[in-house]
Design a protein around this motif. Sequence first.
Motif: not given
Length: 226
Positions: A32-35, A66-68, A74-82, A86-94
Amino acid sequence: PVARSLPRARAMSRIGQQPVKLPEGARVTVESVPPPTGDLLKYPMTPRLWKIKPRKLEHDFGECALVHVAGPRGTVSTKLHSVVQVRVEGDQVVVSPLCGGTSKCGMTMWGTARALIANMVRGVTRGYTRELEFVGVGFRTALEKGRLVCRLGVSHDVIYELPARFAGTVTLAVPSQTQVVVSGPDKQAVHEVAAQIRDLKRPEPYKGKGIRYAGEVIKLKTGKKK
Protein backbone atom coordinates in the motif's frame (compact mmCIF):
# COMPACT_ATOMS: atom_id res chain seq x y z
CA PRO A 1 -52.33 -3.56 -9.18
CA VAL A 2 -49.41 -1.13 -9.24
CA ALA A 3 -46.33 -2.57 -10.93
CA ARG A 4 -43.25 -2.46 -8.74
CA SER A 5 -39.86 -2.03 -10.24
CA LEU A 6 -37.37 -4.70 -9.22
CA PRO A 7 -34.10 -3.52 -7.67
CA ARG A 8 -31.37 -3.20 -10.26
CA ALA A 9 -28.68 -5.85 -9.88
CA ARG A 10 -25.11 -4.72 -9.49
CA ALA A 11 -23.15 -4.89 -12.68
CA MET A 12 -20.34 -7.42 -12.76
CA SER A 13 -17.16 -7.19 -14.77
CA ARG A 14 -16.70 -10.40 -16.74
CA ILE A 15 -12.97 -9.76 -16.94
CA GLY A 16 -12.46 -8.38 -13.45
CA GLN A 17 -14.15 -11.23 -11.62
CA GLN A 18 -11.81 -13.82 -13.17
CA PRO A 19 -8.76 -14.46 -10.98
CA VAL A 20 -5.29 -14.29 -12.50
CA LYS A 21 -3.56 -17.65 -12.25
CA LEU A 22 0.14 -17.54 -11.41
CA PRO A 23 2.30 -19.92 -13.45
CA GLU A 24 5.36 -21.57 -12.00
CA GLY A 25 8.13 -19.06 -11.35
CA ALA A 26 5.90 -15.98 -11.06
CA ARG A 27 5.67 -14.11 -7.76
CA VAL A 28 3.30 -11.24 -6.93
CA THR A 29 3.63 -8.86 -3.99
CA VAL A 30 1.23 -6.06 -3.13
CA GLU A 31 2.02 -3.06 -0.95
CA SER A 32 0.00 0.00 0.00
CA VAL A 33 1.28 3.43 -0.97
CA PRO A 34 -0.19 6.89 -0.37
CA PRO A 35 -2.48 8.13 -3.13
CA PRO A 36 -1.30 10.97 -5.37
CA THR A 37 -1.98 14.43 -4.00
CA GLY A 38 -4.33 16.81 -5.77
CA ASP A 39 -6.25 15.07 -8.52
CA LEU A 40 -7.45 11.74 -7.13
CA LEU A 41 -7.76 10.28 -10.61
CA LYS A 42 -4.11 10.93 -11.49
CA TYR A 43 -2.34 7.60 -11.78
CA PRO A 44 -0.20 5.94 -14.47
CA MET A 45 -2.99 3.69 -15.78
CA THR A 46 -4.99 6.22 -17.83
CA PRO A 47 -3.05 9.35 -18.87
CA ARG A 48 -6.13 10.80 -20.58
CA LEU A 49 -7.84 11.11 -17.17
CA TRP A 50 -5.03 13.14 -15.64
CA LYS A 51 -6.85 16.44 -16.24
CA ILE A 52 -10.24 15.24 -15.01
CA LYS A 53 -11.16 16.34 -11.51
CA PRO A 54 -13.22 13.99 -9.32
CA ARG A 55 -16.84 14.95 -8.80
CA LYS A 56 -17.61 12.67 -5.87
CA LEU A 57 -15.69 11.47 -2.86
CA GLU A 58 -16.46 7.85 -3.73
CA HIS A 59 -13.39 7.77 -5.98
CA ASP A 60 -11.04 8.12 -3.00
CA PHE A 61 -10.68 5.00 -0.88
CA GLY A 62 -7.36 5.81 0.79
CA GLU A 63 -4.12 4.09 -0.12
CA CYS A 64 -3.34 2.73 -3.57
CA ALA A 65 -2.07 -0.74 -4.39
CA LEU A 66 1.46 -0.99 -5.78
CA VAL A 67 1.77 -4.38 -7.47
CA HIS A 68 5.17 -6.00 -8.12
CA VAL A 69 5.37 -9.06 -10.39
CA ALA A 70 8.65 -10.97 -10.62
CA GLY A 71 9.55 -13.91 -12.82
CA PRO A 72 12.27 -15.49 -14.96
CA ARG A 73 12.28 -12.58 -17.44
CA GLY A 74 12.43 -9.71 -14.95
CA THR A 75 10.31 -7.57 -12.66
CA VAL A 76 7.42 -5.26 -13.56
CA SER A 77 5.53 -2.89 -11.26
CA THR A 78 2.46 -0.69 -11.58
CA LYS A 79 0.31 1.46 -9.31
CA LEU A 80 -3.43 0.84 -9.36
CA HIS A 81 -6.30 3.13 -8.40
CA SER A 82 -7.37 3.26 -4.77
CA VAL A 83 -10.86 2.02 -5.69
CA VAL A 84 -9.41 -1.42 -6.55
CA GLN A 85 -8.28 -4.02 -4.01
CA VAL A 86 -5.72 -6.70 -4.92
CA ARG A 87 -5.25 -9.92 -2.93
CA VAL A 88 -2.91 -12.86 -3.47
CA GLU A 89 -4.68 -16.11 -2.59
CA GLY A 90 -2.42 -19.10 -3.10
CA ASP A 91 -1.49 -19.43 -6.77
CA GLN A 92 -3.88 -16.76 -8.03
CA VAL A 93 -4.48 -13.01 -7.78
CA VAL A 94 -7.98 -11.72 -7.04
CA VAL A 95 -9.06 -8.18 -7.93
CA SER A 96 -12.21 -6.61 -6.49
CA PRO A 97 -13.66 -3.08 -6.31
CA LEU A 98 -13.91 -1.53 -2.86
CA CYS A 99 -17.07 0.30 -3.88
CA GLY A 100 -18.94 -2.99 -4.19
CA GLY A 101 -19.95 -2.18 -7.76
CA THR A 102 -21.83 1.01 -6.91
CA SER A 103 -19.57 3.60 -8.56
CA LYS A 104 -18.74 3.98 -12.23
CA CYS A 105 -15.07 4.52 -11.45
CA GLY A 106 -14.90 1.27 -9.49
CA MET A 107 -16.52 -0.78 -12.23
CA THR A 108 -14.27 0.79 -14.86
CA MET A 109 -11.05 0.18 -12.98
CA TRP A 110 -11.99 -3.36 -11.96
CA GLY A 111 -11.49 -4.95 -15.37
CA THR A 112 -8.62 -2.62 -16.24
CA ALA A 113 -6.65 -3.53 -13.10
CA ARG A 114 -7.16 -7.24 -13.69
CA ALA A 115 -5.99 -6.92 -17.31
CA LEU A 116 -2.86 -5.00 -16.27
CA ILE A 117 -1.91 -7.66 -13.72
CA ALA A 118 -2.51 -10.45 -16.24
CA ASN A 119 -0.28 -8.66 -18.76
CA MET A 120 2.50 -8.31 -16.18
CA VAL A 121 2.29 -12.01 -15.23
CA ARG A 122 2.56 -13.02 -18.86
CA GLY A 123 5.41 -10.58 -19.45
CA VAL A 124 7.65 -11.90 -16.66
CA THR A 125 7.07 -15.53 -17.70
CA ARG A 126 6.79 -15.55 -21.50
CA GLY A 127 7.70 -11.98 -22.42
CA TYR A 128 6.47 -9.74 -25.22
CA THR A 129 7.94 -9.38 -28.69
CA ARG A 130 7.26 -6.89 -31.46
CA GLU A 131 8.86 -7.29 -34.90
CA LEU A 132 9.34 -4.54 -37.46
CA GLU A 133 10.27 -4.73 -41.14
CA PHE A 134 12.09 -2.21 -43.33
CA VAL A 135 10.47 -2.12 -46.78
CA GLY A 136 12.04 -0.07 -49.56
CA VAL A 137 15.03 0.07 -51.86
CA GLY A 138 18.14 0.68 -49.75
CA PHE A 139 16.20 0.65 -46.46
CA ARG A 140 18.20 -1.21 -43.83
CA THR A 141 19.38 -0.94 -40.25
CA ALA A 142 22.21 -2.06 -37.99
CA LEU A 143 22.75 -2.19 -34.24
CA GLU A 144 25.83 -0.26 -33.13
CA LYS A 145 26.62 0.30 -29.45
CA GLY A 146 23.02 -0.23 -28.44
CA ARG A 147 21.70 2.22 -31.05
CA LEU A 148 19.84 1.61 -34.28
CA VAL A 149 21.54 3.17 -37.28
CA CYS A 150 18.92 3.29 -40.02
CA ARG A 151 19.17 4.15 -43.69
CA LEU A 152 15.78 5.38 -44.79
CA GLY A 153 16.35 7.00 -48.16
CA VAL A 154 17.69 10.34 -46.87
CA SER A 155 21.14 11.88 -47.13
CA HIS A 156 22.07 11.03 -43.53
CA ASP A 157 21.72 8.07 -41.20
CA VAL A 158 18.74 8.12 -38.87
CA ILE A 159 19.82 7.06 -35.39
CA TYR A 160 17.43 5.74 -32.76
CA GLU A 161 18.69 5.51 -29.19
CA LEU A 162 16.70 3.68 -26.55
CA PRO A 163 15.28 6.14 -23.96
CA ALA A 164 16.85 5.98 -20.52
CA ARG A 165 13.58 4.97 -18.83
CA PHE A 166 13.55 1.74 -20.88
CA ALA A 167 17.15 0.78 -20.13
CA GLY A 168 17.28 -2.75 -18.76
CA THR A 169 13.63 -3.36 -19.63
CA VAL A 170 13.54 -3.41 -23.43
CA THR A 171 15.98 -5.30 -25.65
CA LEU A 172 16.67 -4.54 -29.31
CA ALA A 173 17.85 -7.18 -31.77
CA VAL A 174 18.59 -7.05 -35.50
CA PRO A 175 18.40 -10.58 -36.98
CA SER A 176 18.80 -9.17 -40.51
CA GLN A 177 19.37 -5.83 -42.22
CA THR A 178 15.65 -5.32 -42.73
CA GLN A 179 14.29 -6.65 -39.43
CA VAL A 180 14.20 -5.31 -35.85
CA VAL A 181 12.91 -7.30 -32.89
CA VAL A 182 11.82 -5.45 -29.73
CA SER A 183 11.37 -7.66 -26.66
CA GLY A 184 10.92 -7.31 -22.91
CA PRO A 185 8.67 -8.17 -19.95
CA ASP A 186 6.75 -4.87 -19.96
CA LYS A 187 4.04 -4.86 -22.64
CA GLN A 188 3.56 -1.11 -22.59
CA ALA A 189 7.29 -0.41 -22.91
CA VAL A 190 7.77 -2.91 -25.76
CA HIS A 191 4.91 -1.50 -27.81
CA GLU A 192 5.96 2.10 -27.11
CA VAL A 193 9.51 1.50 -28.32
CA ALA A 194 8.22 -0.31 -31.40
CA ALA A 195 5.91 2.62 -32.17
CA GLN A 196 8.79 5.09 -31.82
CA ILE A 197 10.89 3.09 -34.29
CA ARG A 198 7.99 2.91 -36.74
CA ASP A 199 7.55 6.68 -36.50
CA LEU A 200 11.05 7.15 -37.96
CA LYS A 201 9.60 6.35 -41.39
CA ARG A 202 5.94 5.44 -41.52
CA PRO A 203 4.77 3.44 -44.55
CA GLU A 204 3.71 5.77 -47.33
CA PRO A 205 0.33 5.02 -48.96
CA TYR A 206 1.38 4.62 -52.62
CA LYS A 207 4.20 2.07 -52.64
CA GLY A 208 4.20 1.06 -48.98
CA LYS A 209 7.82 2.02 -48.39
CA GLY A 210 8.81 2.60 -44.78
CA ILE A 211 8.93 0.78 -41.44
CA ARG A 212 5.98 -1.48 -40.68
CA TYR A 213 5.05 -4.11 -38.12
CA ALA A 214 5.51 -7.72 -39.17
CA GLY A 215 2.28 -8.85 -40.77
CA GLU A 216 0.87 -5.33 -41.02
CA VAL A 217 -1.27 -4.78 -44.08
CA ILE A 218 -0.82 -1.38 -45.73
CA LYS A 219 -3.83 -0.17 -47.73
CA LEU A 220 -2.32 1.39 -50.83
CA LYS A 221 -3.82 4.25 -52.78
CA THR A 222 -4.14 4.35 -56.52
CA GLY A 223 -1.73 6.76 -58.17
CA LYS A 224 -2.44 9.06 -61.08
CA LYS A 225 -3.18 7.27 -64.30
CA LYS A 226 -2.07 8.60 -67.66
